[in-house]
Design an enzyme around this catalytic site. Structure first.
Site, PDB file in Angstrom:
ATOM      1  NE  ARG A   1       8.419  -0.306   6.024  1.00 27.07           N
ATOM      2  CZ  ARG A   1       8.728  -1.467   5.436  1.00 27.07           C
ATOM      3  NH1 ARG A   1       7.776  -2.309   5.088  1.00 27.07           N
ATOM      4  NH2 ARG A   1       9.977  -1.785   5.213  1.00 27.07           N
TER       5      ARG A   1
ATOM      6  NE  ARG B   1       4.822  -5.032   1.959  1.00 31.20           N
ATOM      7  CZ  ARG B   1       6.098  -5.428   1.973  1.00 31.20           C
ATOM      8  NH1 ARG B   1       7.075  -4.540   1.971  1.00 31.20           N
ATOM      9  NH2 ARG B   1       6.391  -6.710   2.011  1.00 31.20           N
TER      10      ARG B   1
ATOM     11  CE  LYS C   1       8.432  -5.857  -2.480  1.00 27.71           C
ATOM     12  NZ  LYS C   1       9.686  -5.334  -1.898  1.00 27.71           N
TER      13      LYS C   1
ATOM     14  CE  LYS D   1       6.748  -1.807  -1.728  1.00 27.57           C
ATOM     15  NZ  LYS D   1       8.160  -1.440  -2.013  1.00 27.57           N
TER      16      LYS D   1
ATOM     17  CB  CYS E   1      17.388   1.628   1.043  1.00 30.42           C
ATOM     18  SG  CYS E   1      18.869   0.625   0.795  1.00 30.42           S
TER      19      CYS E   1
ATOM     20  CB  CYS F   1      18.676  -4.000   5.579  1.00 34.91           C
ATOM     21  SG  CYS F   1      17.697  -4.900   4.348  1.00 34.91           S
TER      22      CYS F   1
ATOM     23  CB  CYS G   1      19.807  -5.578  -1.748  1.00 36.21           C
ATOM     24  SG  CYS G   1      18.038  -5.398  -1.376  1.00 36.21           S
TER      25      CYS G   1
ATOM     26  CB  CYS H   1      13.999  -0.138   0.070  1.00 37.24           C
ATOM     27  SG  CYS H   1      13.317  -1.747   0.497  1.00 37.24           S
TER      28      CYS H   1
END
Length: 567
Positions: free
Chosen positions: A81, A151, A212, A214, A431, A437, A476, A480
């Site tokens: 990414r 990110r 993470k 964002k 996603c 994935c 899931c 995303c």
């Protein structure tokens, strides 16, 4: 265990904390792994560490079983990414990524993502270093696009307000650069850079963030970046055509864990207004507070949203003010009216033109009936402006001079970049999910076109062919596809099984409520047929589907996620 007001969670640290501590500032033994040609994968610690360099180790799950029968390891490869603050890319850069996708990826595609960047899928270990060097040669990297760091920073893709967009975009770049890891591990490993000893990470810390993180910059009235999906958001406040500052929203996030009610999606809280000169200080203060107070014991509760729930919004806000040396003032009024992209041509305030192209699922590839990848390549060869990747997986051919408008439109039309699709298809998103994935439990990208076909039929059946519903599928519960900000959100639970959530709104400011659990796609469409039928008969004037199911009492609104989401 800790009580609600404990600032630091005590207990045995999650194993990722050990891994980060021992990584020598994200270097690990990645270089040694690259030399091991007996496997296409990485050792367990490096499997995690390469995420900080923008990559995930994956394999093709469609062929995993067959390879196991043949006593072969999974077909390990990586997904990369890129870091593209605000999603802006030049024609030269586009041509370079297009060629690499053709020559060195298993699938040949360029995937536009909900994080306003692109992904390569299916890069084998011998080509990983070349991939980074190719991107570097055109001014792109993938530093900190995954892992426990801040990110890729999103920014509203607004093709009309060119002057304000330009300034907001510059802030997105500044925030991204300011919060990047300072270690030189990326350059050493991938670009053969000089080895420079790292002794500290002044903002992220020696063990980086607990989870993470964002960040977005958003320009009302568009909420195309979905602020409530992000830890930190700067809402642009404009006066007399000039950007004067930001309202700061903190603590949004959509990921959860099936069966664990201590996890839930959450809206961001509005901390207040700051003037422009305080932007970087506030960004750093929010990140460092989360660095120090975030849960490093239980990764499922490590995001900023859970820190705010644990210590309290006012306590967190006061700490940010203390660290930044800034006091928030009352939030300036703003309104979100839409989240979708504006398709077709618009003229910007600078007299240049912008063409937004619909890319279903963000997958740029040549198909039998539409040569999307070829079309983008041909446009990139002649376009002197830029491309803007949107957070809705679409593509803006931006800053087109008037003399090239007709030529670029002809190329876009000839290659399927300007399809005549329904409003419903434009308002649907998924996603990547299967087959690449490793976290996917159910189909998403591959199922979406069929699902939209069915949904279009249901709308037409009930006399609403021109209506649309914000409809999203994620394979899931990690979020995303941003299903937890949809009017109808499907969250993968198992093979062909989803949890059905309804009751979000079109503006993206309300979390949908689970309506049915662990049901098939057929069952979901039967339920939606009934609910849309009720909506068509009983709706108030211009009432959106998500608002209707709340007003009609079909589901209760989620007001406080910690209390309401599972109630």
């Amino acid at each position: 265990m800790t009580d609600k007001n404990t600032l630091i969670v005590e207990g045995k640290l999650a194993d990722n904390e050990r891994m980060k501590t021992q990584s020598n500032f994200l270097r690990g033994t990645i270089t040694e792994d690259l030399k091991d040609d007996l496997t296409g994968g990485f050792t367990p610690d490096n499997f995690q560490l390469i995420r900080f360099h923008g990559m995930y180790q994956q394999d093709d799950r469609d062929i995993r079983g067959e390879r196991t029968k043949q006593k072969l390891e999974p077909l390990h490869n990586v997904m990369l990414r890129a870091r593209l603050p605000g999603g802006v890319i030049t024609g030269e850069q586009w041509l370079a990524i297009d060629k690499f996708a053709d020559d060195y990826t298993m699938y040949g595609s360029i995937r536009l993502t909900t994080r306003q960047t692109f992904q390569f899928h299916g890069v084998l270990k011998p080509n990983i270093k070349l991939m980074h060097q190719t991107l570097h040669s055109v001014g792109i990297d993938s530093i900190a696009t995954a892992g426990d760091v801040n990110r890729n920073v999103l920014c509203t893709s607004n093709p009309e307000q060119s002057a304000v967009h330009t300034e907001a975009f510059e802030w997105a770049k500044k925030i991204s650069e300011h919060l990047l890891p300072k270690t030189k591990a990326y350059a050493e490993i991938w670009l053969d850079g000089e080895k420079v000893e790292t002794t500290e990470e002044p903002i992220l810390g020696s063990t980086y963030l607990p989870r993470k993180f964002k960040t977005t910059v958003v320009i009302p009235p568009q909420n195309d970046v979905d602020v409530h999906a992000n830890d930190l958001n700067f809402v642009a406040i404009e006066e007399d055509g000039e950007l004067v500052g930001f309202n700061v929203l903190v603590g949004g996030g959509l990921a959860m864990t099936h069966g664990d009610e201590s996890t839930f999606p959450r809206r961001a809280d509005d901390f207040g207004f700051i003037s422009l000169e305080h932007t970087l200080a506030v960004a750093e203060a929010v990140v460092s507070t989360q660095r120090d107070w975030g849960n490093r014991v239980n990764r499922k509760n490590a995001k900023t949203k859970y820190t705010l729930e644990r210590v309290g919004v006012e306590t967190f806000k006061a700490e940010v003010e203390k660290r930044a040396g800034v006091s928030f003032t009352a939030s300036r009024p703003f309104t979100f009216t839409s989240r979708g992209d504006r398709f077709g041509w618009v003229e910007g305030v600078d007299g240049k033109f912008h063409l937004t192209c619909f890319i279903e699922n963000g997958r740029i590839l040549d198909y039998p009936d539409k040569k999307l990848k070829t079309g983008c390549r041909e446009i990139a060869k002649i376009h002197p402006g830029e491309f803007r990747l949107t957070a809705n997986q679409n593509l803006v051919i931006a800053a087109v001079p008037v003399e090239l408008k007709d030529q670029i439109e002809a190329l876009a039309q000839a290659h399927g970049l300007m399809p005549n699709v329904s409003a419903q298809r434009k308002d649907s998103m998924a996603c990547v999910s299967l087959p690449t994935c490793p976290l996917a439990m159910a189909e998403a990208e591959r199922y979406l076109p069929q699902a939209v076909d069915t949904l279009e039929g249901i709308l037409a059946k009930h006399g609403m062919p021109d209506e649309s519903i914000i409809y999203r599928i994620t394979g899931c519960p990690n979020g995303c596809g941003r299903a937890m900000l949809a009017e109808i959100g499907l969250v993968g639970k198992g093979p062909n099984k989803y949890n059905l959530h309804i009751g979000g709104n079109r503006e993206g400011t309300r979390i949908p409520k689970m309506y049915k659990e662990n049901i098939t796609d057929v069952e979901i469409m039967d339920i939606l047929d009934d609910l849309i039928g009720q909506w068509s008969v009983n709706r108030e004037s211009n009432e959106a589907f998500g608002d209707f199911v709340i007003r009609a009492g079909i589901v209760a609104p989620v007001i406080d996620s910690a209390k309401d989401f599972y109630a």
